[in-house]
Design a protein around this motif. Structure first.
Motif, PDB file in Angstrom:
ATOM      1  N   ASP A   1       0.811  -1.211   0.000  1.00 24.22           N
ATOM      2  CA  ASP A   1       0.000   0.000   0.000  1.00 24.22           C
ATOM      3  C   ASP A   1       0.850   1.269   0.000  1.00 24.22           C
ATOM      4  N   GLN A   2       2.106   1.166   0.398  1.00 25.95           N
ATOM      5  CA  GLN A   2       2.953   2.356   0.406  1.00 25.95           C
ATOM      6  C   GLN A   2       3.411   2.744  -0.995  1.00 25.95           C
ATOM      7  N   LEU A   3       3.156   1.883  -1.972  1.00 27.15           N
ATOM      8  CA  LEU A   3       3.560   2.133  -3.351  1.00 27.15           C
ATOM      9  C   LEU A   3       2.355   2.412  -4.236  1.00 27.15           C
ATOM     10  N   GLU A   4       2.510   3.386  -5.110  1.00 29.27           N
ATOM     11  CA  GLU A   4       1.566   3.579  -6.206  1.00 29.27           C
ATOM     12  C   GLU A   4       2.193   2.928  -7.434  1.00 29.27           C
ATOM     13  N   ILE A   5       1.635   1.812  -7.870  1.00 23.15           N
ATOM     14  CA  ILE A   5       2.252   1.016  -8.929  1.00 23.15           C
ATOM     15  C   ILE A   5       1.465   1.163 -10.226  1.00 23.15           C
ATOM     16  N   LYS A   6       2.203   1.434 -11.301  1.00 17.93           N
ATOM     17  CA  LYS A   6       1.618   1.565 -12.635  1.00 17.93           C
ATOM     18  C   LYS A   6       2.373   0.656 -13.595  1.00 17.93           C
ATOM     19  N   SER A   7       1.719   0.290 -14.686  1.00 18.02           N
ATOM     20  CA  SER A   7       2.393  -0.474 -15.732  1.00 18.02           C
ATOM     21  C   SER A   7       2.159   0.180 -17.082  1.00 18.02           C
ATOM     22  N   TYR A   8       3.132  -0.033 -17.980  1.00 16.77           N
ATOM     23  CA  TYR A   8       3.081   0.551 -19.319  1.00 16.77           C
ATOM     24  C   TYR A   8       3.515  -0.498 -20.329  1.00 16.77           C
ATOM     25  N   GLN A   9       2.875  -0.462 -21.493  1.00 19.63           N
ATOM     26  CA  GLN A   9       3.263  -1.364 -22.573  1.00 19.63           C
ATOM     27  C   GLN A   9       3.725  -0.627 -23.818  1.00 19.63           C
ATOM     28  N   GLN A  10       3.618   0.697 -23.812  1.00 17.13           N
ATOM     29  CA  GLN A  10       4.078   1.518 -24.918  1.00 17.13           C
ATOM     30  C   GLN A  10       4.896   2.691 -24.375  1.00 17.13           C
ATOM     31  N   TRP A  11       6.012   2.987 -25.032  1.00 18.72           N
ATOM     32  CA  TRP A  11       6.851   4.109 -24.618  1.00 18.72           C
ATOM     33  C   TRP A  11       6.075   5.422 -24.668  1.00 18.72           C
ATOM     34  N   GLU A  12       5.193   5.548 -25.636  1.00 17.93           N
ATOM     35  CA  GLU A  12       4.423   6.774 -25.808  1.00 17.93           C
ATOM     36  C   GLU A  12       3.495   7.043 -24.622  1.00 17.93           C
ATOM     37  N   ASP A  13       3.139   5.995 -23.882  1.00 16.85           N
ATOM     38  CA  ASP A  13       2.236   6.157 -22.741  1.00 16.85           C
ATOM     39  C   ASP A  13       2.959   6.582 -21.465  1.00 16.85           C
TER      40      ASP A  13
ATOM     41  N   SER B   1       9.609  -1.675 -26.825  1.00 19.39           N
ATOM     42  CA  SER B   1       9.420  -1.910 -28.259  1.00 19.39           C
ATOM     43  C   SER B   1       9.495  -3.396 -28.597  1.00 19.39           C
ATOM     44  N   LYS B   2      10.127  -4.197 -27.720  1.00 15.74           N
ATOM     45  CA  LYS B   2      10.244  -5.634 -27.937  1.00 15.74           C
ATOM     46  C   LYS B   2       9.098  -6.421 -27.297  1.00 15.74           C
TER      47      LYS B   2
ATOM     48  N   VAL C   1      11.691   0.165 -10.239  1.00 14.41           N
ATOM     49  CA  VAL C   1      11.360  -0.146 -11.629  1.00 14.41           C
ATOM     50  C   VAL C   1      11.519  -1.643 -11.836  1.00 14.41           C
ATOM     51  N   SER C   2      10.657  -2.236 -12.647  1.00  9.36           N
ATOM     52  CA  SER C   2      10.797  -3.636 -13.021  1.00  9.36           C
ATOM     53  C   SER C   2      10.152  -3.854 -14.387  1.00  9.36           C
ATOM     54  N   HIS C   3      10.376  -5.036 -14.953  1.00 13.19           N
ATOM     55  CA  HIS C   3       9.774  -5.419 -16.230  1.00 13.19           C
ATOM     56  C   HIS C   3       9.291  -6.863 -16.143  1.00 13.19           C
ATOM     57  N   ASN C   4       8.351  -7.178 -17.024  1.00 12.00           N
ATOM     58  CA  ASN C   4       8.045  -8.592 -17.235  1.00 12.00           C
ATOM     59  C   ASN C   4       7.826  -8.813 -18.723  1.00 12.00           C
ATOM     60  N   ARG C   5       7.977 -10.040 -19.133  1.00  9.15           N
ATOM     61  CA  ARG C   5       7.728 -10.426 -20.521  1.00  9.15           C
ATOM     62  C   ARG C   5       7.158 -11.831 -20.526  1.00  9.15           C
ATOM     63  N   ASP C   6       6.452 -12.161 -21.611  1.00 11.51           N
ATOM     64  CA  ASP C   6       5.918 -13.510 -21.730  1.00 11.51           C
ATOM     65  C   ASP C   6       6.867 -14.354 -22.565  1.00 11.51           C
ATOM     66  N   THR C   7       6.473 -15.573 -22.849  1.00 11.13           N
ATOM     67  CA  THR C   7       7.398 -16.497 -23.508  1.00 11.13           C
ATOM     68  C   THR C   7       7.644 -16.160 -24.975  1.00 11.13           C
TER      69      THR C   7
END
Length: 220
Positions: free
Chosen positions: A62-74, A99-100, A116-122
């Protein structure tokens, strides 16, 4: 700030020095082995059936405001500025990975970027240590900025990302972390992940080995 190779490892050694001589020399050995002989990665997994909804003792998402993005433009311009300013710590190209097909996650505290973190699928797995199924994911390229370290934000972020991915239909999530990064390994385990083996990439030959907890497997 410009990224200098070895800066992150230098930061880890400074932290180990404050912990004690044994920690310092042990981490020094692991880092030297990484640069001279082979890259040793600890691989962890969390399955959907093992995911625990309640917070783990010692942190609160709860101490974090977490957002995710899938496009650099966003991505907001203010965040792009921070990515450029903090290249010593966020030393990979965020725009390139978006972009990948990767997904960017950011954790904010009072409007300031903390983690900061990232995830990707297979479909973006690249060269992993073993074949991945279609309903699993990878989390990688994670860093907590220096000002916010020591608060348990990393396992909180992992818990949030994991729960989000499980709710989207992912069944298993893998994380790999170089074995010299002892602090990150502790955070991964604190988030509920369990180690399943090590991946080794030999420096001289490029040979890749997957060593599960049971027996080793040569991949090339």
């Amino acid at each position: 700030m410009k990224y200098f190779k070895g800066y992150y490892q230098f930061e880890l050694l400074k932290k180990a020095w404050k912990t004690g001589l044994f920690s310092f020399f042990y981490e020094s050995y692991l880092i030297l082995r990484f640069f001279l002989l082979a890259k040793y990665s600890c691989v962890f997994v969390l399955n959907k059936c093992d995911n625990v909804a309640r917070p783990v003792d010692g942190f609160n998402v709860d101490q974090l405001e977490i957002k995710s993005y899938q496009q650099w433009e966003d991505v907001e311009s203010s965040l792009k500025i921070v990515f450029e300013r903090e290249k010593r710590h966020i030393f990979w190209d965020v725009r390139y990975w978006l972009s990948k097909g990767a997904r960017l996650w950011v954790g904010m505290i009072e409007g300031e970027l903390a983690i900061v973190s990232h995830n990707r699928d297979t479909t973006q797995e690249g060269a992993f240590f073993f074949p991945l199924t279609t309903n699993c994911g990878l989390i990688w390229n994670a860093v907590t900025l220096p000002k916010f370290r020591g608060r348990g934000l990393y396992p909180a972020m992992l818990r949030f990302i994991s729960s989000s991915l499980f709710s989207e239909g992912v069944e298993s999530i893998f994380i790999s972390c170089y074995d010299y990064n002892i602090a990150s390994i502790k955070g991964i385990k604190k988030a509920g992940y369990r180690e399943i083996g090590k991946g080794i990439v030999r420096r001289l030959t490029g040979q890749v080995l997957w060593i599960p907890l049971a027996r080793p497997c040569r991949l090339n």
